[in-house]
Design a protein around this motif. Structure first.
Motif, PDB file in Angstrom:
ATOM      1  N   VAL A  28      33.388  -2.214  17.366  1.00  0.00           N
ATOM      2  CA  VAL A  28      32.041  -1.645  17.344  1.00  0.00           C
ATOM      3  C   VAL A  28      32.150  -0.282  16.668  1.00  0.00           C
ATOM      4  O   VAL A  28      32.763   0.640  17.206  1.00  0.00           O
ATOM      5  N   PHE A  29      31.575  -0.187  15.476  1.00  0.00           N
ATOM      6  CA  PHE A  29      31.594   1.078  14.746  1.00  0.00           C
ATOM      7  C   PHE A  29      30.442   1.935  15.255  1.00  0.00           C
ATOM      8  O   PHE A  29      29.289   1.521  15.217  1.00  0.00           O
ATOM      9  N   ASN A  30      30.757   3.134  15.702  1.00  0.00           N
ATOM     10  CA  ASN A  30      29.734   4.011  16.252  1.00  0.00           C
ATOM     11  C   ASN A  30      28.896   4.674  15.169  1.00  0.00           C
ATOM     12  O   ASN A  30      29.367   4.883  14.059  1.00  0.00           O
ATOM     13  N   GLU A  31      27.642   4.987  15.526  1.00  0.00           N
ATOM     14  CA  GLU A  31      26.809   5.811  14.655  1.00  0.00           C
ATOM     15  C   GLU A  31      27.492   7.171  14.620  1.00  0.00           C
ATOM     16  O   GLU A  31      27.936   7.681  15.648  1.00  0.00           O
ATOM     17  N   GLY A  32      27.644   7.726  13.459  1.00  0.00           N
ATOM     18  CA  GLY A  32      28.411   8.965  13.294  1.00  0.00           C
ATOM     19  C   GLY A  32      29.682   8.723  12.494  1.00  0.00           C
ATOM     20  O   GLY A  32      30.238   9.654  11.910  1.00  0.00           O
ATOM     21  N   LEU A  33      30.148   7.471  12.460  1.00  0.00           N
ATOM     22  CA  LEU A  33      31.305   7.133  11.632  1.00  0.00           C
ATOM     23  C   LEU A  33      30.927   7.361  10.176  1.00  0.00           C
ATOM     24  O   LEU A  33      29.872   6.921   9.730  1.00  0.00           O
ATOM     25  N   GLU A  34      31.794   8.058   9.433  1.00  0.00           N
ATOM     26  CA  GLU A  34      31.479   8.396   8.048  1.00  0.00           C
ATOM     27  C   GLU A  34      32.294   7.617   7.029  1.00  0.00           C
ATOM     28  O   GLU A  34      31.804   7.317   5.948  1.00  0.00           O
ATOM     29  N   SER A  35      33.563   7.304   7.342  1.00  0.00           N
ATOM     30  CA  SER A  35      34.386   6.636   6.331  1.00  0.00           C
ATOM     31  C   SER A  35      35.381   5.662   6.965  1.00  0.00           C
ATOM     32  O   SER A  35      35.828   5.859   8.090  1.00  0.00           O
ATOM     33  N   ILE A  36      35.696   4.626   6.180  1.00  0.00           N
ATOM     34  CA  ILE A  36      36.690   3.626   6.567  1.00  0.00           C
ATOM     35  C   ILE A  36      37.683   3.556   5.413  1.00  0.00           C
ATOM     36  O   ILE A  36      37.316   3.195   4.294  1.00  0.00           O
ATOM     37  N   GLY A  37      38.943   3.902   5.668  1.00  0.00           N
ATOM     38  CA  GLY A  37      39.946   4.077   4.622  1.00  0.00           C
ATOM     39  C   GLY A  37      40.641   2.802   4.158  1.00  0.00           C
ATOM     40  O   GLY A  37      40.401   1.705   4.660  1.00  0.00           O
ATOM     41  N   GLN A  38      41.534   2.986   3.188  1.00  0.00           N
ATOM     42  CA  GLN A  38      42.303   1.904   2.573  1.00  0.00           C
ATOM     43  C   GLN A  38      43.029   1.077   3.627  1.00  0.00           C
ATOM     44  O   GLN A  38      43.677   1.630   4.501  1.00  0.00           O
ATOM     45  N   THR A  39      42.898  -0.216   3.554  1.00  0.00           N
ATOM     46  CA  THR A  39      43.562  -1.205   4.414  1.00  0.00           C
ATOM     47  C   THR A  39      43.431  -0.908   5.909  1.00  0.00           C
ATOM     48  O   THR A  39      44.279  -1.292   6.700  1.00  0.00           O
ATOM     49  N   PRO A  52      27.276   0.960  10.483  1.00  0.00           N
ATOM     50  CA  PRO A  52      26.149   1.817  10.860  1.00  0.00           C
ATOM     51  C   PRO A  52      25.606   2.624   9.678  1.00  0.00           C
ATOM     52  O   PRO A  52      26.235   2.707   8.617  1.00  0.00           O
ATOM     53  N   SER A  53      24.465   3.250   9.884  1.00  0.00           N
ATOM     54  CA  SER A  53      23.799   3.999   8.814  1.00  0.00           C
ATOM     55  C   SER A  53      24.569   5.231   8.371  1.00  0.00           C
ATOM     56  O   SER A  53      24.412   5.695   7.248  1.00  0.00           O
ATOM     57  N   SER A  54      25.435   5.778   9.220  1.00  0.00           N
ATOM     58  CA  SER A  54      26.146   7.017   8.915  1.00  0.00           C
ATOM     59  C   SER A  54      27.315   6.856   7.946  1.00  0.00           C
ATOM     60  O   SER A  54      27.807   7.843   7.395  1.00  0.00           O
ATOM     61  N   VAL A  55      27.775   5.632   7.695  1.00  0.00           N
ATOM     62  CA  VAL A  55      28.951   5.420   6.836  1.00  0.00           C
ATOM     63  C   VAL A  55      28.594   5.705   5.384  1.00  0.00           C
ATOM     64  O   VAL A  55      27.658   5.118   4.833  1.00  0.00           O
ATOM     65  N   ASP A  56      29.369   6.618   4.760  1.00  0.00           N
ATOM     66  CA  ASP A  56      29.124   6.934   3.352  1.00  0.00           C
ATOM     67  C   ASP A  56      30.310   6.603   2.449  1.00  0.00           C
ATOM     68  O   ASP A  56      30.257   6.790   1.242  1.00  0.00           O
ATOM     69  N   PHE A  57      31.411   6.075   3.031  1.00  0.00           N
ATOM     70  CA  PHE A  57      32.550   5.640   2.221  1.00  0.00           C
ATOM     71  C   PHE A  57      33.260   4.477   2.912  1.00  0.00           C
ATOM     72  O   PHE A  57      33.593   4.560   4.096  1.00  0.00           O
ATOM     73  N   ILE A  58      33.485   3.410   2.144  1.00  0.00           N
ATOM     74  CA  ILE A  58      34.302   2.281   2.597  1.00  0.00           C
ATOM     75  C   ILE A  58      35.259   1.963   1.449  1.00  0.00           C
ATOM     76  O   ILE A  58      34.831   1.681   0.333  1.00  0.00           O
ATOM     77  N   ALA A  59      36.553   2.023   1.716  1.00  0.00           N
ATOM     78  CA  ALA A  59      37.547   1.691   0.688  1.00  0.00           C
ATOM     79  C   ALA A  59      37.412   0.217   0.305  1.00  0.00           C
ATOM     80  O   ALA A  59      37.111  -0.630   1.150  1.00  0.00           O
ATOM     81  N   ASP A  60      37.641  -0.075  -0.969  1.00  0.00           N
ATOM     82  CA  ASP A  60      37.523  -1.449  -1.482  1.00  0.00           C
ATOM     83  C   ASP A  60      38.305  -2.457  -0.659  1.00  0.00           C
ATOM     84  O   ASP A  60      37.880  -3.579  -0.469  1.00  0.00           O
ATOM     85  N   ASN A  61      39.473  -2.048  -0.191  1.00  0.00           N
ATOM     86  CA  ASN A  61      40.345  -2.995   0.524  1.00  0.00           C
ATOM     87  C   ASN A  61      40.424  -2.726   2.028  1.00  0.00           C
ATOM     88  O   ASN A  61      41.356  -3.145   2.688  1.00  0.00           O
ATOM     89  N   ALA A  62      39.431  -2.059   2.579  1.00  0.00           N
ATOM     90  CA  ALA A  62      39.444  -1.724   4.009  1.00  0.00           C
ATOM     91  C   ALA A  62      39.522  -2.967   4.895  1.00  0.00           C
ATOM     92  O   ALA A  62      40.123  -2.939   5.958  1.00  0.00           O
TER      93      ALA A  62
END
Length: 198
Positions: A28-39, A52-62
């Motif tokens: 469960v990704f919380n609201e406030g999470l901003e990025s999800i990194g490589q792998t 969630p709406s707060s995410v502004d970066f997701i790595a291509d291979n996350a």
């Protein structure tokens, strides 16, 4: 009874500790999470993702090699990513780039670039599609890749990962500028006359 502590996380760095955890089914990704990194969740047993709406970066291979993914949604309030037309994928909104896919992904006509970290039985682009590049790195068998009606497609790349990378049929138009098929056991390749935009 168990007491659980809720932790608000802003960033999930690359190589996160859940990488390769096939027993991890739900996050469960919380609201406030901003990025999800490589792998960050490479080869996990996740079955669904809800961004969630707060995410502004997701790595291509996350979420690379998450073979059990069935459902992917992105908050309709997210300014950077979407899962338009209930496509069961993550799309970078600004560039119309689809890069996280599931077992049940549909490719909307508005998508310009697709990078699939898995295949699914039938991959088809229609004449209404605006897709310019389709890259499939598949570790599951594919029955058909049919992109011959898509006049805007310039790049088609299909690569097998592991021993199950079989493709029964590939249909494409001779107007493609770049075709790269490697490591795939093929039954049939059919090249049709150039497709013209309407």
């Amino acid at each position: 009874s168990h007491d659980y502590k809720v932790v608000v996380v802003k960033r999930l760095p690359g190589g996160y500790r859940h990488r390769l955890n096939v027993n991890l089914k739900t996050v469960v990704f919380n609201e406030g999470l901003e990025s999800i990194g490589q792998t960050a969740f490479y080869a996990c047993g996740l079955t669904s993702i809800d961004i969630p709406s707060s995410v502004d970066f997701i790595a291509d291979n996350a979420f690379d090699n998450c073979r059990l993914l069935e459902t992917i949604t992105v908050s309709s309030n997210n300014r950077y990513y979407d899962s338009r037309e209930n496509c069961n994928a993550i799309v970078e909104s600004k560039s119309d780039y689809m890069f996280v896919t599931s077992q049940k992904t549909d490719i909307p006509n508005s998508i310009r670039r697709v990078f699939m970290h898995r295949g699914f039985p039938i991959i088809r682009l229609t004449k209404e599609s605006r897709c310019e590049s389709l890259v499939v790195r598949s570790y599951v068998p594919i029955k058909t890749v049919d992109v011959r009606k898509c006049a805007t497609l310039k790049l088609l790349e299909i690569a097998a990962i592991g021993d199950e990378g079989n493709v029964d049929n590939i249909f494409f138009s001779s107007n493609l500028e770049d075709v790269n098929i490697r490591g795939v056991n093929l039954s049939l390749i059919h090249i049709s006359e150039p497709t013209r935009p309407y």
